[in-house]
Write a protein that holds these residues in place. Structure first.
Motif, PDB file in Angstrom:
ATOM      1  N   SER A 109       1.171  -0.937   0.199  1.00 38.75           N
ATOM      2  CA  SER A 109       0.182   0.065   0.158  1.00 38.75           C
ATOM      3  C   SER A 109       0.934   1.606  -0.049  1.00 38.75           C
ATOM      4  N   THR A 110       2.030   1.113   0.364  1.00 34.85           N
ATOM      5  CA  THR A 110       2.431   2.433   0.458  1.00 34.85           C
ATOM      6  C   THR A 110       3.859   3.224  -0.324  1.00 34.85           C
ATOM      7  N   LEU A 111       3.573   1.864  -0.730  1.00 32.82           N
ATOM      8  CA  LEU A 111       4.262   1.881  -2.553  1.00 32.82           C
ATOM      9  C   LEU A 111       3.186   2.547  -3.601  1.00 32.82           C
ATOM     10  N   VAL A 112       2.163   2.504  -3.381  1.00 34.08           N
ATOM     11  CA  VAL A 112       1.183   2.915  -4.207  1.00 34.08           C
ATOM     12  C   VAL A 112       0.557   4.925  -3.323  1.00 34.08           C
ATOM     13  N   GLU A 113       0.844   4.374  -2.137  1.00 30.84           N
ATOM     14  CA  GLU A 113       0.470   6.017  -1.634  1.00 30.84           C
ATOM     15  C   GLU A 113       2.347   7.156  -1.819  1.00 30.84           C
ATOM     16  N   ARG A 114       3.253   6.213  -1.779  1.00 29.70           N
ATOM     17  CA  ARG A 114       4.270   7.324  -2.075  1.00 29.70           C
ATOM     18  C   ARG A 114       3.986   7.977  -3.592  1.00 29.70           C
ATOM     19  N   VAL A 130       2.030  13.165  -0.793  1.00 26.92           N
ATOM     20  CA  VAL A 130       3.253  12.787  -0.043  1.00 26.92           C
ATOM     21  C   VAL A 130       4.335  14.240  -0.948  1.00 26.92           C
ATOM     22  N   ALA A 131       4.283  14.341  -2.297  1.00 22.96           N
ATOM     23  CA  ALA A 131       4.812  15.391  -2.645  1.00 22.96           C
ATOM     24  C   ALA A 131       4.807  16.624  -2.534  1.00 22.96           C
ATOM     25  N   ALA A 132       3.339  16.790  -2.169  1.00 23.85           N
ATOM     26  CA  ALA A 132       3.259  18.352  -1.218  1.00 23.85           C
ATOM     27  C   ALA A 132       3.567  18.635   0.303  1.00 23.85           C
ATOM     28  N   ALA A 133       3.445  17.126   0.877  1.00 21.81           N
ATOM     29  CA  ALA A 133       4.361  17.336   1.823  1.00 21.81           C
ATOM     30  C   ALA A 133       5.445  16.895   2.161  1.00 21.81           C
ATOM     31  N   ARG A 134       6.516  16.589   1.293  1.00 25.10           N
ATOM     32  CA  ARG A 134       7.377  17.072   0.759  1.00 25.10           C
ATOM     33  C   ARG A 134       7.894  18.069   0.827  1.00 25.10           C
ATOM     34  N   ALA A 135       8.287  18.907  -0.066  1.00 25.72           N
ATOM     35  CA  ALA A 135       7.829  20.178  -0.914  1.00 25.72           C
ATOM     36  C   ALA A 135       8.132  20.854   0.471  1.00 25.72           C
ATOM     37  N   ILE A 136       7.164  20.853   1.361  1.00 30.15           N
ATOM     38  CA  ILE A 136       6.952  21.965   2.625  1.00 30.15           C
ATOM     39  C   ILE A 136       8.014  21.973   3.658  1.00 30.15           C
ATOM     40  N   GLY A 137       8.722  20.490   2.836  1.00 30.97           N
ATOM     41  CA  GLY A 137       9.983  19.700   3.950  1.00 30.97           C
ATOM     42  C   GLY A 137       9.954  19.721   5.169  1.00 30.97           C
ATOM     43  N   ALA A 138       9.099  18.847   5.057  1.00 34.27           N
ATOM     44  CA  ALA A 138       7.919  17.659   5.887  1.00 34.27           C
ATOM     45  C   ALA A 138       9.727  16.345   6.238  1.00 34.27           C
ATOM     46  N   PRO A 139       9.592  16.164   7.736  1.00 34.49           N
ATOM     47  CA  PRO A 139      10.558  14.869   7.212  1.00 34.49           C
ATOM     48  C   PRO A 139      10.715  13.347   6.885  1.00 34.49           C
ATOM     49  N   GLY A 140      11.462  11.884   6.134  1.00 35.43           N
ATOM     50  CA  GLY A 140      10.137  11.083   6.061  1.00 35.43           C
ATOM     51  C   GLY A 140       9.717  10.683   7.103  1.00 35.43           C
ATOM     52  N   HIS A 153       0.823  11.392   7.084  1.00 37.03           N
ATOM     53  CA  HIS A 153      -0.051  11.381   5.607  1.00 37.03           C
ATOM     54  C   HIS A 153       0.783   9.908   5.441  1.00 37.03           C
ATOM     55  N   ILE A 154       1.581   9.022   5.673  1.00 33.90           N
ATOM     56  CA  ILE A 154       1.048   7.255   5.085  1.00 33.90           C
ATOM     57  C   ILE A 154       0.190   6.602   5.756  1.00 33.90           C
ATOM     58  N   LEU A 155       1.099   6.246   6.855  1.00 31.79           N
ATOM     59  CA  LEU A 155       0.096   5.460   8.001  1.00 31.79           C
ATOM     60  C   LEU A 155      -1.733   5.598   7.594  1.00 31.79           C
ATOM     61  N   PRO A 156      -2.496   6.843   8.128  1.00 26.46           N
ATOM     62  CA  PRO A 156      -3.486   7.430   7.983  1.00 26.46           C
ATOM     63  C   PRO A 156      -4.009   6.305   7.174  1.00 26.46           C
ATOM     64  N   ASN A 157      -3.369   6.108   5.788  1.00 20.90           N
ATOM     65  CA  ASN A 157      -4.284   5.627   4.254  1.00 20.90           C
ATOM     66  C   ASN A 157      -4.280   4.333   4.203  1.00 20.90           C
TER      67      ASN A 157
END
Lengths: 321, 324
Positions: free
Chosen positions: A204-209, A214-224, A231-235
């Motif tokens: 499931s993570t491979l799909v959500e990634r 996720v791209a948006a969260a990464r863009a605002i600089g959220a750590p892994g 972000h991914i876990l709830p989904n």
């Protein structure tokens, strides 16, 4: 499709919040499917009755099987109601020490369910964590973790649990074995179940990634770790819930089997499997009820959990097999 | 073809090395063989001599290599519990487990495949619904409970129709293999354990064959066969069943390892003198050498079965041969 209600509704903090959430669950897709499935409703009812019976054992049980003072050898091997010379104060009969079988079952189910639930929580936490990391980070770590999961999955869970239980018990000092038996058993069963969670969560993570959020969260600089957990876990929790329910059935069976084999729980804390093992000794002398009733309780418990798990699997994701 | 086989073999090697490492780590870190062998009273010099004799003063890697070398030659050490070589213990127990596992597999196939075919052809028939309900119960019924129920019904209830424990009289064949198949009493002893062991596989086979049959019966070539006016029997068995057998054979092969592992429960219920019973007794007594030997042996069995299943796929499915 997300069946779980979101937390941050407009009703947050108001007294009507609980009813509002319950109402949304009741109107939701999962509840609608549930109302269409009579077998699942029956299974849920049976599971609910058994869980309540186990949780409220000290209140509901007619006798206290853990209290030696209440036992009398004069009451040993009373037959269950329906057989001649039966006594209504012991509806399912008594065992060799005069313990009420019904009370033993309620207390035993408490231990069985407690160990199984703890093991599933452990396996779920470990497996979900590993699956998230493997799916999100990828690369060599992913290959390595999934290879380990694959190798373990080729062995039946019961064998892994038995060997882990034996090895950990052997590693403990002799005096500590008895006291540590329950944590060791929880650990052993938990270890035997983690790959199921890890594989599903990784998929499931491979799909959500690759999704935009996720791209948006990464863009605002959220750590892994934050992206994974918030972000991914709830989904990916839907499949985790399914694997968890099916895993609970497997865990109950594994615990019962290990206890039956005599390597699970100590005799001082008898689970359903232990009760069946002790009752087994009296099979040939005609006291069948000491074994058969705990056995029936075990089958009913596992069957209702399995039916619920099957229902959830089909409801959450028809393709998840 | 040779490349495919070679790559599969190379993939199996690390798995075996890792399992061997775990088995060795058990030896190295769990328990203290020196104290066990010397007992309570010994001098420091005696201790040093034994440590040197056993090679325990060598570096970890050397000891691991020695351990693997010994295991390759069938030397798994000496059982703490029984004081006899582990390889000898396993050799005397192996025939009992394999015999039980093979009979149970044959039983599961002989009953499961026809039931699956029937439920696949007539999915709505009352009997088919009964089979499916029974198979659901079969998944939820723990193996040991089934064994107890069978003992209650056929050994206790009917006044001892069938024996409830042991293998009965066995005959030695070819020096080390023992079999109970040649005598009536030995066969009778096999009945209840093999039914108990086969039930789980049986439910699995019924469900698998049913799903495959339903799938195949919907396909175009079956429709075409019907258009040709072939008899139902011919269509069902010569056309449909044949194509369902490929995955079924693979699953049955892969499940054989599961049967060997699950036999430890059945063997305990029926006091069947096989490897599973040996393992359960060893776990209860913290007998590390037997546990690590069993671990390595079962890993070898699983790796071999996986390998054979892969090769069977290759032999059965021509599409794999052109794939890179």
């Amino acid at each position: 499709m997300s069946a779980a209600p979101e937390d941050d509704g407009p009703t947050r903090g108001t007294p009507g919040r609980v009813t509002a959430v319950l109402g949304r669950v009741w109107d939701g897709d999962l509840a609608w499917r549930f109302r269409q499935a009579p077998l699942a409703m029956l299974a849920a009812l049976a599971a609910l009755v058994l869980v309540i019976g186990a949780a409220a054992a000290p209140v509901l049980a007619p006798h206290d099987p853990t209290d030696p003072a209440s036992l009398s050898l004069l009451d040993s091997f009373r037959p269950p109601v329906g057989v001649a010379e039966a006594d209504w104060s012991y509806p399912l009969g008594t065992d060799a020490q005069g313990r009420d079988v019904l009370s033993s079952i309620l207390y035993g189910m408490r231990i069985s369910l407690g160990v199984a639930a703890a093991a599933v929580l452990l396996a779920g936490a470990v497996g979900t964590g590993i699956g998230l990391v493997a799916g999100y980070v990828g690369g060599l770590i992913d290959t390595l973790l999934m290879r380990v999961a694959d190798v373990q999955l080729t062995f039946p869970a019961i064998l892994t649990a038995l060997l882990v239980d034996g090895v950990v018990a052997a590693a403990l000092p002799r005096g500590a074995r008895e006291a540590w038996q329950i944590p060791v058993l929880v650990f052993a069963i938990g270890i035997s179940l983690w790959p199921n969670f890890a594989r599903t969560v990784r998929g499931s993570t491979l799909v959500e990634r690759n999704k935009d959020y996720v791209a948006a969260a990464r863009a605002i600089g959220a750590p892994g770790w934050r992206i994974m957990l918030r972000h991914i876990l709830p989904n990916v929790l839907g499949p985790v819930m399914v694997i968890g329910t099916l895993g609970l059935g497997i865990a109950v069976l594994t615990e019962a089997t290990l206890s039956f084999l005599g390597v699970g729980l100590p005799p001082t804390q008898p689970s359903l499997g232990t009760l069946i093992r002790f009752g087994n000794d009296y099979l040939f002398s005609g006291q069948w009820w000491v074994t058969i009733f705990p056995g029936l309780a075990l089958v009913l418990l596992v069957l209702s959990i399995n039916l619920l798990g099957d229902f959830l699997r089909d409801a959450v994701n028809p393709r998840l097999r | 073809m040779p490349w495919y086989v070679l790559s599969r073999l190379l993939q199996a090697v690390p798995v075996l090395l890792v399992v061997g490492f775990i088995a060795f780590a058990l030896f190295a870190f769990v328990g203290d063989p020196v104290t066990i062998m010397l007992g309570q009273d010994h001098t420091e010099a005696q201790r040093q001599a034994l440590v040197q004799h056993l090679g325990l003063d060598q570096p970890f890697v050397v000891r691991y290599a020695r351990f693997l070398w010994a295991a390759l030659h069938g030397d798994f050490g000496i059982s703490y519990r029984l004081g006899r070589p582990v390889s000898e213990l396993i050799a005397t127990r192996l025939p009992a487990t394999l015999e039980l596992a093979i009979v149970a597999s044959v039983l599961a196939i002989a009953v499961g495949v026809p039931m699956g075919v029937y439920t696949g052809i007539h999915p709505r028939a009352p009997l088919a619904r009964l089979f499916m309900a029974a198979s659901l119960a079969g998944v939820s019924l723990p193996t040991f409970l089934l064994g107890i129920l069978l003992i209650l019904a056929f050994s206790v209830g009917t006044g001892g129709w069938l024996p409830s424990f042991g293998r009965g009289p066995v005959v030695t064949v070819g020096g080390w293999w023992t079999t109970g198949l040649t005598s009536w009493a030995g066969l009778r002893a096999l009945v209840l354990p093999s039914i108990t062991l086969s039930l789980f596989q049986m439910t699995l086979i019924v469900r698998l064959v049913r799903t495959e049959m339903l799938e195949v019966l919907r396909s175009d070539y079956i429709r075409f066969a019907r258009a040709r006016g072939l008899a139902d029997r011919t269509i069902h068995f010569r056309h449909a069943l044949r194509n369902t057998l490929v995955p079924v054979i693979t699953i049955i092969g892969l499940q054989f390892g599961g049967i060997v592992a699950f036999s430890l429960v059945t063997e305990t219920v029926f006091q069947w003198p096989g490897m599973g019973l040996l393992l359960v007794q060893s776990v209860a007594a913290a007998d590390i050498p037997v546990m690590s030997a069993y671990l390595m042996l079962i890993a070898l069995v699983f790796v071999l079965i996986n390998l054979v299943a892969d090769l069977l796929y290759y032999a059965v499915d021509p599409r794999l041969r052109t794939a890179p």
